[in-house]
Design a protein around this motif. Structure first.
Motif, mmCIF file in Angstrom:
data_model
loop_
_atom_site.group_PDB
_atom_site.id
_atom_site.type_symbol
_atom_site.label_atom_id
_atom_site.label_comp_id
_atom_site.label_asym_id
_atom_site.label_seq_id
_atom_site.Cartn_x
_atom_site.Cartn_y
_atom_site.Cartn_z
ATOM 1 N N ASP A 105 76.806 -0.023 -2.751
ATOM 2 C CA ASP A 105 75.943 -0.870 -3.779
ATOM 3 C C ASP A 105 75.697 -2.219 -3.365
ATOM 4 O O ASP A 105 74.894 -3.020 -3.618
ATOM 5 N N VAL A 106 76.744 -2.840 -2.646
ATOM 6 C CA VAL A 106 76.791 -4.469 -2.163
ATOM 7 C C VAL A 106 76.190 -4.221 -0.602
ATOM 8 O O VAL A 106 75.114 -4.951 -0.333
ATOM 9 N N TYR A 107 76.502 -3.338 0.280
ATOM 10 C CA TYR A 107 76.059 -3.526 1.772
ATOM 11 C C TYR A 107 74.774 -2.980 1.696
ATOM 12 O O TYR A 107 73.959 -3.116 2.985
ATOM 13 N N PHE A 108 74.097 -1.958 0.826
ATOM 14 C CA PHE A 108 72.562 -1.522 0.676
ATOM 15 C C PHE A 108 71.719 -2.515 -0.201
ATOM 16 O O PHE A 108 71.088 -2.068 -0.524
ATOM 17 N N LEU A 109 72.659 -3.483 -0.990
ATOM 18 C CA LEU A 109 71.896 -4.368 -1.785
ATOM 19 C C LEU A 109 71.363 -3.602 -2.981
ATOM 20 O O LEU A 109 70.632 -4.150 -3.747
ATOM 21 N N SER A 110 71.742 -2.326 -3.200
ATOM 22 C CA SER A 110 71.648 -1.773 -4.425
ATOM 23 C C SER A 110 71.806 -2.386 -5.796
ATOM 24 O O SER A 110 71.045 -2.269 -6.739
ATOM 25 N N CYS A 111 72.800 -3.198 -5.716
ATOM 26 C CA CYS A 111 73.284 -4.267 -6.981
ATOM 27 C C CYS A 111 72.363 -5.047 -7.224
ATOM 28 O O CYS A 111 72.456 -5.599 -8.446
ATOM 29 N N LEU A 112 71.035 -5.151 -6.495
ATOM 30 C CA LEU A 112 70.057 -6.169 -7.032
ATOM 31 C C LEU A 112 68.855 -5.632 -7.475
ATOM 32 O O LEU A 112 67.803 -6.309 -7.663
ATOM 33 N N ASN A 113 68.984 -4.121 -7.429
ATOM 34 C CA ASN A 113 67.789 -3.527 -8.031
ATOM 35 C C ASN A 113 67.386 -4.120 -9.297
ATOM 36 O O ASN A 113 68.196 -4.455 -10.233
ATOM 37 N N GLY A 114 65.996 -4.231 -9.431
ATOM 38 C CA GLY A 114 65.502 -4.726 -10.742
ATOM 39 C C GLY A 114 65.318 -6.236 -10.717
ATOM 40 O O GLY A 114 64.911 -6.824 -11.573
ATOM 41 N N LYS A 115 65.841 -7.012 -9.594
ATOM 42 C CA LYS A 115 65.715 -8.613 -9.255
ATOM 43 C C LYS A 115 64.821 -8.679 -8.292
ATOM 44 O O LYS A 115 64.547 -8.223 -7.172
ATOM 45 N N LYS A 116 63.927 -9.666 -8.559
ATOM 46 C CA LYS A 116 62.839 -10.376 -7.689
ATOM 47 C C LYS A 116 63.490 -11.276 -6.714
ATOM 48 O O LYS A 116 63.506 -12.398 -6.692
ATOM 49 N N VAL A 117 63.980 -10.549 -5.720
ATOM 50 C CA VAL A 117 64.645 -11.151 -4.447
ATOM 51 C C VAL A 117 64.096 -10.597 -3.131
ATOM 52 O O VAL A 117 63.719 -9.696 -3.340
ATOM 53 N N ARG A 118 64.256 -11.256 -1.868
ATOM 54 C CA ARG A 118 63.991 -10.733 -0.708
ATOM 55 C C ARG A 118 64.946 -9.923 -0.219
ATOM 56 O O ARG A 118 66.154 -10.664 -0.191
ATOM 57 N N ARG A 119 65.153 -8.809 0.261
ATOM 58 C CA ARG A 119 66.275 -8.167 0.679
ATOM 59 C C ARG A 119 65.946 -7.788 2.226
ATOM 60 O O ARG A 119 64.924 -7.142 2.768
#
Length: 376
Positions: A129-143
């Motif tokens: 969830d952290v290392y694939f940035l899945s924790c940010l799903n739903g947020k408008k940020v650049r991955r």
């Protein structure tokens, strides 16, 4: 503000120094950044006592404890040096291990990488969830990923996980990996173009590492530096032959209990273990060495950066060959002959002009990618 996520918490020189290099590149490019200090990565980090006990768990090693009664103190000193380096050179958040911690949020852009942050063990763990940035799903940020590594090319491991990789990577804006083989595996799974970028340590020139102070700054360059992450009998034999061929002492650091017995392998009485080294000491061992024998990717990388006579060997983890990144970097600078070497290689010289030209191109490619994918 850019949030950087990798495994800098682990006491390994490459993990810490690549984070330093990526951070410094961000600063040089005029970007505010913070290292998100998520201190997990696919498995629990053992305590210092656990690490000492693991190194001394065999009967043979228990006998060696009598001869090396200060070994535990050396490990403690090593751990202390790592944390001192982080405190001095890395701008981190407070440490945390929860995948929904508030410390994960508040950034406009995120970079995950480098190192083996996308290995199968992490993909299949809650850490994904952290290392694939899945924790940010739903947020408008650049991955963004920068030179992330899967760590293996074993199709029997990777193919069954293809759907999981595809799902985890679909929300990334930009993807780059460290190995060409990883790019080839991931590209059919991604709608984004998968770039291949150099490890962050190559983003800095050798002069930019000169300011990292250590206790070994004044070490004379009259030794062979033997640095191993896991035992490799052929590498040991090669180092012994190199010692006999040159008459030089060997400074050795092997990250397992086998380190305790190398004192009986090398014949020069001035040879010695250096298992208490931190990241800065590691750098200076390479910078001041005449020869480097290693099966570490970053041992190889910094030998190239500091233009050292280098001999690299394979490495396995649980029977799986994880040398792909090491072979890739040697191939990219025209040094295939310095991988899994035979003694005849000792008489061959390295064309450092060609190596430096290749490193300069890699450095520029990496910096250009970061300038392109990050918004000011």
């Amino acid at each position: 503000m850019v949030g950087i996520i990798n495994v800098q918490w682990f006491d390994n020189p490459g993990a810490v120094l690549l984070c330093y290099a990526l951070q410094q590149t961000m600063v040089e490019q005029g970007r505010e950044c913070k290292i998100i200090n998520y201190t997990s990565g696919g498995s629990a980090r053992p305590t210092l006592f656990g690490r000492v006990r693991r190194k001394l768990r065999t009967e043979k090693a228990k006998l060696a404890w009598v001869e090396h009664r200060f070994f535990g103190q050396h490990l403690l000193e090593r751990s202390t040096r790592y944390e001192a380096f982080r405190k001095r050179y890395l701008d981190r958040t407070a440490p945390f291990t929860k995948t929904d911690s508030p410390l994960l949020y508040g950034y406009d852009q995120y970079i995950v990488g480098s190192d083996v942050v996308w290995k199968p063990e992490i993909l299949l763990s809650p850490d994904a969830d952290v290392y694939f940035l899945s924790c940010l799903n739903g947020k408008k940020v650049r991955r963004i990923s920068y030179a992330a590594s899967i760590g293996t090319t074993d199709s029997s491991l990777l193919e069954p996980l293809a759907d999981k990789y595809q799902e985890r990577l679909k929300n990334f804006d930009f993807i780059s990996v460290r190995e060409a083989e990883s790019a080839s595996f991931l590209q059919p799974l991604c709608t984004q173009k998968v770039f291949c970028m150099p490890d962050p340590v190559f983003l800095l020139k050798k002069e930019q590492y000169a300011g990292l102070e250590s206790a070994s700054d004044k070490e004379e360059n009259d030794y062979i530096y033997f640095y191993m992450l896991t035992p490799n009998p052929k590498a040991v034999e090669f180092a012994v032959e190199l010692e006999a061929h040159t008459g030089l002492r060997v400074l050795y650091d092997l990250h397992t209990s086998e380190n305790l017995f190398l004192c009986n392998v090398f014949h020069n009485p001035a040879s010695a273990a250096v298992c208490s080294d931190g990241p800065a000491e590691f750098l200076n061992r390479i910078r001041n060495a005449r020869y480097v024998v290693t099966n570490s990717f970053h041992g190889t990388a910094f030998s190239l950066i500091f233009e050292k006579e280098l001999y690299s060997f394979p490495r396995q983890n649980g029977g799986v060959d994880i040398s792909v990144r090491l072979k890739n970097i040697l191939d990219s600078v025209g040094l295939k002959n310095r991988y899994d070497c035979d003694p005849g290689c000792m008489e061959e010289s390295i064309d450092w002009k060609f190596v430096e030209e290749r490193l300069q191109k890699m450095r520029q490619d990496g910096r250009d990618y970061l300038m392109r994918v990050l918004q000011l």
